[in-house]
Design a protein around this motif. Structure first.
Motif, PDB file in Angstrom:
ATOM      1  N   HIS A 199       0.808  -1.212   0.000  1.00 57.08           N
ATOM      2  CA  HIS A 199       0.000   0.000   0.000  1.00 57.08           C
ATOM      3  C   HIS A 199       0.846   1.268   0.000  1.00 57.08           C
ATOM      4  O   HIS A 199       0.324   2.351   0.264  1.00 57.08           O
ATOM      5  N   PRO A 201       3.302   4.200  -1.892  1.00 54.01           N
ATOM      6  CA  PRO A 201       3.441   4.778  -3.232  1.00 54.01           C
ATOM      7  C   PRO A 201       4.632   4.161  -3.954  1.00 54.01           C
ATOM      8  O   PRO A 201       5.533   3.588  -3.321  1.00 54.01           O
ATOM      9  N   PRO A 202       4.670   4.232  -5.284  1.00 55.11           N
ATOM     10  CA  PRO A 202       5.828   3.708  -6.031  1.00 55.11           C
ATOM     11  C   PRO A 202       7.114   4.341  -5.543  1.00 55.11           C
ATOM     12  O   PRO A 202       7.222   5.563  -5.417  1.00 55.11           O
ATOM     13  N   CYS A 203       8.099   3.515  -5.247  1.00 56.36           N
ATOM     14  CA  CYS A 203       9.346   3.970  -4.621  1.00 56.36           C
ATOM     15  C   CYS A 203      10.520   3.646  -5.526  1.00 56.36           C
ATOM     16  O   CYS A 203      10.640   2.542  -6.046  1.00 56.36           O
ATOM     17  N   ASN A 204      11.419   4.616  -5.686  1.00 48.51           N
ATOM     18  CA  ASN A 204      12.679   4.447  -6.406  1.00 48.51           C
ATOM     19  C   ASN A 204      13.806   4.610  -5.395  1.00 48.51           C
ATOM     20  O   ASN A 204      14.286   5.717  -5.157  1.00 48.51           O
ATOM     21  N   TYR A 214       9.953   9.236  -4.057  1.00 43.64           N
ATOM     22  CA  TYR A 214       8.508   9.150  -4.257  1.00 43.64           C
ATOM     23  C   TYR A 214       8.118  10.311  -5.163  1.00 43.64           C
ATOM     24  O   TYR A 214       7.944  11.445  -4.697  1.00 43.64           O
ATOM     25  N   ASP A 218       3.597  10.574  -9.386  1.00 42.45           N
ATOM     26  CA  ASP A 218       2.924   9.340  -8.991  1.00 42.45           C
ATOM     27  C   ASP A 218       1.816   9.601  -7.967  1.00 42.45           C
ATOM     28  O   ASP A 218       0.902   8.793  -7.811  1.00 42.45           O
ATOM     29  N   SER A 221      -0.854  13.285 -10.984  1.00 43.20           N
ATOM     30  CA  SER A 221      -0.389  13.401 -12.362  1.00 43.20           C
ATOM     31  C   SER A 221      -0.536  14.846 -12.839  1.00 43.20           C
ATOM     32  O   SER A 221      -1.287  15.639 -12.250  1.00 43.20           O
ATOM     33  N   THR A 312      -8.573   4.233  -6.266  1.00 41.90           N
ATOM     34  CA  THR A 312      -7.285   3.951  -5.629  1.00 41.90           C
ATOM     35  C   THR A 312      -7.407   3.627  -4.154  1.00 41.90           C
ATOM     36  O   THR A 312      -6.658   2.791  -3.636  1.00 41.90           O
ATOM     37  N   LYS A 334      -3.074   2.827   3.328  1.00 39.05           N
ATOM     38  CA  LYS A 334      -2.639   3.371   2.040  1.00 39.05           C
ATOM     39  C   LYS A 334      -2.841   4.875   1.991  1.00 39.05           C
ATOM     40  O   LYS A 334      -1.982   5.610   1.471  1.00 39.05           O
ATOM     41  N   TYR A 338       0.203   7.675   1.331  1.00 40.49           N
ATOM     42  CA  TYR A 338       0.153   8.676   0.256  1.00 40.49           C
ATOM     43  C   TYR A 338       0.076  10.088   0.834  1.00 40.49           C
ATOM     44  O   TYR A 338       0.644  11.028   0.257  1.00 40.49           O
TER      45      TYR A 338
END
Length: 420
Positions: A199, A201-204, A214, A218, A221, A312, A334, A338
């Motif tokens: 849950h 956020p997309p993590c790099n 983050y 994401d 948008s 979402t 989640k 976020y």
């Protein structure tokens, strides 16, 4: 004669949503039927009227002296054209000379031979009996090596069954000693550690800058951010008196804090204003149990953001024939993740966990778990430090710094008190 009939004929549409007005068009997969009058047609409908996905299911049966035919509008054997096209059937009433137009569905009628099993049943039977057939062949015609392998495999099977019985007996003993509720609680805590990562956020984690761990796109948008222009301008136009009234009325504390410290002009002020409005939607959604399609319409939420929130952060279910969007416990987690990621972008990669967990309505321990799972650095309040009101400042902060912090979940787990 034909010209006169066409001139005096009129059309009457009989409705599209009523099931009683729907006509049935059948086609036979094995050819054309010569004597239609000798077929006895029967239609069956699903008894589950409360389920919106099952109440429209229909089965058409055509019986004759020789064969029976079955067609349905659901499952793998149904026609996909019913979902792609709309069919209408016109019936001429010769007395009133009025053409009644009915909404129709197409059914593919397939013959059913008594004693014949379906393809799925055949495949299942072959899968279940194939090993037994091969073993029988080995016993009758196999070599000595194959027979020894068969005997060894059967002995291993007996040993496996014995092992399963021993494991089942040991599990029963553990349940009797510790209790079923205590074991279920331990399993739930263990699973929550793994489900928490689903849950986030997309993590790099390999990003070169904290802002890229983050990504803001994401969370919002460019299209969604552009749709918040009008709502953001209203947030930026709030006066200090209105902000004080929001605080006195129990409004969102982290929202008020960022609105009070907004930049004076420029793109930074516009970005904070739009983000605070979107954050207010996340905080409001976290306090709900179920939401409808009218969620946040009074606040001026754009339709694209409304669809994003429902898609979402809610779980779709049904009750009494209606589709509902529920905010489950996992969805609240989640929302917390976020919201925290959005606050990091609003506060130069630093966020106030204390204000956020109060606005979300979750415990501080759960908020800290979310921050740790995101790899954030926890900042404890300095001893003796007071705020503007002269009170002890006990707010816990979280910041994003590279490299991300990896916490040991087992060492961080709190010890449970023993029951006496």
């Amino acid at each position: 004669m034909t010209t006169t009939m066409a001139a005096s004929c009129s059309l009457a549409f009989c409705g599209e949503d009523r099931d009683d007005d729907k006509a049935v068009i059948v086609r036979f997969s094995n050819g054309s039927v010569r004597n239609e009058d000798k077929l006895d047609f029967t239609m069956y409908k699903s008894v589950d009227e409360n389920n919106p996905r099952k109440k429209s299911r229909r089965i058409v049966v055509a019986e004759s002296n020789r064969l029976s035919y079955v067609g349905n509008n659901f499952g793998p054997g149904s026609l996909k054209c019913n979902n792609l096209c709309k069919y209408y059937l016109g019936v001429l009433n010769k007395q009133t000379m009025q053409m009644e137009v009915h909404n129709a569905q197409v059914f593919n009628m397939q013959p059913v031979i008594p004693g014949e099993i379906t393809d799925a049943a055949k495949a299942q039977d072959v899968t279940q009996t194939y090993r037994d057939k091969v073993d029988s062949l080995i016993e009758a015609f196999g070599t000595n090596k194959q027979k020894r392998a068969l005997s060894s495999r059967r002995l291993n099977q007996v040993g496996s069954d014995t092992l399963h019985q021993a494991v089942a007996k040991a599990a029963s003993t553990v349940i009797d000693q510790k209790g079923l509720e205590a074991l279920q609680q331990e399993v739930a805590e263990t699973e929550s550690q793994g489900e928490l990562a689903l849950h986030l956020p997309p993590c790099n984690a390999d990003a070169d800058r904290p802002e890229n761990v983050y990504l803001f796109d994401d969370l919002l948008s460019p299209v969604e951010f552009g749709a918040l222009e009008q709502a953001g301008s209203k947030m930026a136009a709030l006066t200090p008196e209105e902000l004080k009234k929001m605080t006195d009325d129990g409004g969102w504390l982290c929202i008020v804090k960022h609105l009070e410290n907004m930049p004076d002009v420029g793109e930074a002020r516009d970005k904070v204003a739009r983000c605070t409005f979107y954050l207010s939607l996340l905080l409001k959604l976290a306090r709900q149990k179920s939401v409808t399609r009218k969620f946040a319409q009074e606040e001026g939420c754009p339709r694209i953001l409304q669809n994003k929130l429902l898609r979402t952060f809610t779980v779709e279910t049904f009750s009494n024939g209606r589709v509902l969007n529920l905010v489950s416990t996992s969805m609240r987690t989640k929302l917390a993740a976020y919201s925290l990621a959005l606050l990091l972008h609003m506060g130069h990669m630093t966020a106030d966990l204390t204000l956020l967990h109060r606005d979300l309505g979750i415990t501080e321990a759960r908020m800290i778990e979310v921050a740790k799972s995101m790899g954030l650095t926890l900042i404890r309040p300095a001893r003796g430090k007071t705020n503007e009101a002269g009170l002890q400042d006990e707010h816990r902060q979280a910041s994003l710094a590279l490299p991300l912090v990896k916490y040991d979940q087992f060492l961080e787990r709190r010890k449970r008190k023993k029951m006496h």
